[in-house]
Design an enzyme around this catalytic site. Structure first.
Site, PDB file in Angstrom:
ATOM      1  N   HIS A 312       0.847  -1.183   0.000  1.00 57.65           N
ATOM      2  CA  HIS A 312       0.000   0.000   0.000  1.00 57.65           C
ATOM      3  C   HIS A 312       0.886   1.237   0.000  1.00 57.65           C
ATOM      4  O   HIS A 312       1.941   1.233   0.619  1.00 57.65           O
ATOM      5  CB  HIS A 312      -0.911   0.018   1.234  1.00 57.65           C
ATOM      6  CG  HIS A 312      -2.057   0.962   1.082  1.00 57.65           C
ATOM      7  ND1 HIS A 312      -1.955   2.291   1.387  1.00 57.65           N
ATOM      8  CD2 HIS A 312      -3.303   0.761   0.600  1.00 57.65           C
ATOM      9  CE1 HIS A 312      -3.105   2.877   1.117  1.00 57.65           C
ATOM     10  NE2 HIS A 312      -3.935   1.974   0.635  1.00 57.65           N
ATOM     11  N   ASP A 370      -7.807  -5.735   0.174  1.00 57.67           N
ATOM     12  CA  ASP A 370      -8.316  -6.598  -0.884  1.00 57.67           C
ATOM     13  C   ASP A 370      -7.851  -8.042  -0.786  1.00 57.67           C
ATOM     14  O   ASP A 370      -8.324  -8.893  -1.542  1.00 57.67           O
ATOM     15  CB  ASP A 370      -7.903  -6.032  -2.262  1.00 57.67           C
ATOM     16  CG  ASP A 370      -8.690  -4.781  -2.574  1.00 57.67           C
ATOM     17  OD1 ASP A 370      -9.867  -4.731  -2.196  1.00 57.67           O
ATOM     18  OD2 ASP A 370      -8.127  -3.863  -3.183  1.00 57.67           O
TER      19      ASP A 370
HETATM   20  N1  CMC Z   1       4.130  -7.388  -4.928  1.00 58.14           N
HETATM   21  C1  CMC Z   1       5.461  -7.372  -5.145  1.00 58.14           C
HETATM   22  N2  CMC Z   1       6.216  -6.278  -5.018  1.00 58.14           N
HETATM   23  C2  CMC Z   1       5.608  -5.144  -4.658  1.00 58.14           C
HETATM   24  C3  CMC Z   1       4.234  -5.087  -4.414  1.00 58.14           C
HETATM   25  C4  CMC Z   1       3.494  -6.272  -4.556  1.00 58.14           C
HETATM   26  N3  CMC Z   1       2.155  -6.283  -4.340  1.00 58.14           N
HETATM   27  N4  CMC Z   1       3.883  -3.821  -4.065  1.00 58.14           N
HETATM   28  C5  CMC Z   1       5.023  -3.119  -4.091  1.00 58.14           C
HETATM   29  N5  CMC Z   1       6.075  -3.912  -4.447  1.00 58.14           N
HETATM   30  C6  CMC Z   1       7.493  -3.527  -4.525  1.00 58.14           C
HETATM   31  C7  CMC Z   1       7.793  -2.752  -5.788  1.00 58.14           C
HETATM   32  O1  CMC Z   1       8.200  -3.604  -6.840  1.00 58.14           O
HETATM   33  C8  CMC Z   1       8.921  -1.868  -5.305  1.00 58.14           C
HETATM   34  O2  CMC Z   1      10.098  -2.633  -5.232  1.00 58.14           O
HETATM   35  P1  CMC Z   1      11.535  -1.946  -5.577  1.00 58.14           P
HETATM   36  O3  CMC Z   1      11.737  -0.876  -4.555  1.00 58.14           O
HETATM   37  O4  CMC Z   1      12.510  -3.064  -5.496  1.00 58.14           O
HETATM   38  O5  CMC Z   1      11.406  -1.387  -6.969  1.00 58.14           O
HETATM   39  C9  CMC Z   1       8.525  -1.514  -3.875  1.00 58.14           C
HETATM   40  O6  CMC Z   1       7.725  -2.635  -3.440  1.00 58.14           O
HETATM   41  C10 CMC Z   1       7.713  -0.226  -3.739  1.00 58.14           C
HETATM   42  O7  CMC Z   1       6.628  -0.332  -4.640  1.00 58.14           O
HETATM   43  P2  CMC Z   1       5.888   0.894  -5.313  1.00 58.14           P
HETATM   44  O8  CMC Z   1       5.298   0.447  -6.597  1.00 58.14           O
HETATM   45  O9  CMC Z   1       6.804   2.097  -5.344  1.00 58.14           O
HETATM   46  O10 CMC Z   1       4.767   1.180  -4.251  1.00 58.14           O
HETATM   47  P3  CMC Z   1       3.509   2.087  -4.468  1.00 58.14           P
HETATM   48  O11 CMC Z   1       3.284   2.789  -3.204  1.00 58.14           O
HETATM   49  O12 CMC Z   1       3.696   2.950  -5.685  1.00 58.14           O
HETATM   50  O13 CMC Z   1       2.362   1.051  -4.809  1.00 58.14           O
HETATM   51  C11 CMC Z   1       0.506  -0.371  -4.642  1.00 58.14           C
HETATM   52  C12 CMC Z   1       1.326   0.718  -3.949  1.00 58.14           C
HETATM   53  C13 CMC Z   1      -0.735  -0.681  -3.823  1.00 58.14           C
HETATM   54  C14 CMC Z   1       0.065   0.140  -6.037  1.00 58.14           C
HETATM   55  C15 CMC Z   1       1.387  -1.633  -4.807  1.00 58.14           C
HETATM   56  O14 CMC Z   1       1.810  -2.105  -3.537  1.00 58.14           O
HETATM   57  C16 CMC Z   1       0.683  -2.739  -5.585  1.00 58.14           C
HETATM   58  O15 CMC Z   1       0.708  -2.746  -6.818  1.00 58.14           O
HETATM   59  N6  CMC Z   1       0.037  -3.711  -4.878  1.00 58.14           N
HETATM   60  C17 CMC Z   1      -0.709  -4.763  -5.523  1.00 58.14           C
HETATM   61  C18 CMC Z   1      -2.063  -4.247  -5.969  1.00 58.14           C
HETATM   62  C19 CMC Z   1      -3.012  -4.064  -4.799  1.00 58.14           C
HETATM   63  O16 CMC Z   1      -3.177  -4.949  -3.977  1.00 58.14           O
HETATM   64  N7  CMC Z   1      -3.698  -2.911  -4.780  1.00 58.14           N
HETATM   65  C20 CMC Z   1      -4.719  -2.617  -3.772  1.00 58.14           C
HETATM   66  C21 CMC Z   1      -4.337  -1.483  -2.878  1.00 58.14           C
HETATM   67  S1  CMC Z   1      -5.402  -1.364  -1.429  1.00 58.14           S
HETATM   68  C22 CMC Z   1      -6.968  -1.023  -2.065  1.00 58.14           C
HETATM   69  C23 CMC Z   1      -7.057   0.343  -2.610  1.00 58.14           C
HETATM   70  O17 CMC Z   1      -6.964   1.312  -1.849  1.00 58.14           O
HETATM   71  O18 CMC Z   1      -7.248   0.472  -3.809  1.00 58.14           O
END
Ligand code: CMC
Length: 436
Positions: A312, A370
């Site tokens: 998140h 989720d």
């Molecule tokens: N699985 C594997 N790696 C992950 C994941 C994941 N679910 N989420 C983040 N990472 C890694 C990402 O690859 C990155 O690694 P590195 O630093 O080595 O490049 C690091 O963690 C930081 O990730 P980010 O993309 O910069 O994080 P963000 O804050 O931009 O993304 C997120 C947040 C929710 C989009 C992401 O965690 C994600 O895609 N999760 C899976 C989708 C999901 O479950 N979404 C629902 C969110 S809660 C409901 C809502 O509010 O919508």
């Protein structure tokens, strides 16, 4: 200036020049201080750079507070744990819209007021026929909710508080009806008219599951679980879809168009689409033996796959909604007498392995709301394609509350971010005959 100006300032000095400016610090009620950067461009000629807005406060809001490090989520100051277990979805809707919990009379009045608006214009029925039967219900939601602005002309004046109030009621009341119609259309069953004598979640389940051929009684366990799921998804501060609603609303667009924009933004798998994606992921993993292989794939940057339902932007300790959702999942399955749900066993094992894996620990990735919601919804007989639609039904309350707050904020201006331009500098047009 909006917010509470404090004596504190931050001085920004441009290295190698004698130019500097003081940025006023603003205090919220709780949470970190915020530096007001509005003078930065006029004083120093520079913008700030924050792709994804991870460090930018775009507005003042009194509705929802999140402390991502402590796993705290408050709506109007009340912890989500208390609201999810002691309140009801419509009471939470009242709280979000009005700032305070209702007394008994206010609650009865509000509930009746919302439920009085559940029917949609009869002509909307024919609107559905334009969609293919196999259209994703979120595609139908984007279209039909947007089309509400073509049906409810009498509440489109955003500067009229009564119009805003009626639009808010209409959206909260009619979005579940449209959602159920989208589902009925996809399975080829007749639309079921709402029943205003039922509770909000109960009526939604009724419209989804009843058929005209026989009486249908909504299981109270499922209605209670649905109500709780709606509460858990009702609002979440300035997330992508809410920011989309605010940005669309900042132009003066009507509320139906703004909420349709929010629905489109919610659809993506990184946001509301994750609940559907979690179930697909669990089905693909298949069984516990494949978890390690799957996680290796997720950790491989070239695979572009993610552990859906994990991570998140704000929560870096735990998502309080996920805890309640996990507990609710066990309760619902127990109450429904489902003793053996392989997907739940798989999810529990996947969570356990991921939480002890260095990759997830180092990146502070925990289950989000989720991760378990799809399993409960599946157990409740809700088809996978409707998961994100349900999220939209719940979040409509948050979107509408945030939209109302924005319109009533005197400091509100059109949202207009800047950019770092990385394209070609100015150059002269070359006629086609002279291009190499
Ligand atoms: N699985 C594997 N790696 C992950 C994941 C994941 N679910 N989420 C983040 N990472 C890694 C990402 O690859 C990155 O690694 P590195 O630093 O080595 O490049 C690091 O963690 C930081 O990730 P980010 O993309 O910069 O994080 P963000 O804050 O931009 O993304 C997120 C947040 C929710 C989009 C992401 O965690 C994600 O895609 N999760 C899976 C989708 C999901 O479950 N979404 C629902 C969110 S809660 C409901 C809502 O509010 O919508």
């Amino acid at each position: 200036m909006s917010g509470q100006a404090t004596p504190g300032t931050v001085t920004v000095t441009m290295d190698g020049t004698n130019k500097s400016t003081k940025l006023q610090l603003i205090d919220g009620t709780i949470g970190p201080q915020v530096a007001d950067i509005r003078k930065l461009y006029s004083d120093l000629g520079i913008f700030t750079y924050d792709p994804g807005y991870g460090g930018t406060a775009a507005c003042d809001s009194k509705i929802t507070y999140i402390d991502g490090d402590e796993g705290i989520l408050l709506h109007r100051g009340y912890p989500i744990e208390q609201l999810a277990t002691q309140s009801s979805f419509l009471e939470v809707a009242y709280l979000m819209l009005n700032g305070e919990l209702p007394n008994a009379a206010q609650k009865a009045d509000f509930d009746a007021g919302v439920m009085r608006h559940t029917m949609v214009h009869e002509q909307m029925r024919s609107f559905f026929q334009g969609f293919r039967r196999d259209a994703h219900p979120m595609a139908v939601m984007c279209g039909v909710v947007g089309a509400m602005s073509a049906f409810y002309h009498d509440s489109l004046d955003i500067n009229n508080p009564e119009h805003r109030r009626i639009s808010a009621f209409r959206l909260i009341a009619k979005v579940p009806t449209i959602a159920a119609m989208a589902y009925k259309y996809s399975v080829g069953q007749p639309f079921v008219y709402p029943r205003n004598d039922l509770g909000y979640a109960e009526n939604f389940l009724y419209m989804m599951n009843a058929v005209p051929a026989e009486p249908y009684h909504v299981n109270p366990i499922l209605a209670r679980a649905m109500d709780r799921i709606l509460i858990l998804h009702a609002d979440h501060e300035q997330n992508a879809s809410t920011s989309t609603v605010r940005l669309a609303g900042s132009t003066g667009a009507n509320p139906f168009a703004c909420i349709a924009a929010g629905i489109a933004s919610l659809w993506g798998p990184a946001h509301g689409g994750a609940n559907e994606a979690v179930l697909k992921m669990l089905a693909e993993i298949g069984s516990v033996e494949n978890v390690k292989h799957f996680l290796d794939q997720v950790k491989d940057k070239n695979s572009h796959s993610r552990l859906m339902g994990f991570g998140h932007r704000v929560y870096k300790n735990f998502d309080p909604r996920a805890k309640i959702m996990q507990q609710t999942c066990h309760e619902v399955l127990g109450e429904l007498g489902i003793k053996n749900e392989p997907l739940l066993d798989l999810a529990v094992e996947l969570e356990r392995i991921a939480l002890s894996d260095d990759y997830f620990i180092a990146r502070k990735l925990y289950p989000n709301v989720d991760f378990y919601s799809g399993i409960i919804l599946k157990a409740m007989g809700i088809p996978t394609s409707m998961f994100t639609v349900l999220f939209a039904v719940a979040r409509t309350v948050g979107w509408v509350s945030q939209w109302m707050e924005m319109i009533e904020d005197p400091s509100q201006r059109i949202g207009r971010p800047r950019q770092v331009y990385t394209g070609s500098p100015q150059r002269d047009f070359v006629p086609a005959s002279q291009r190499g």
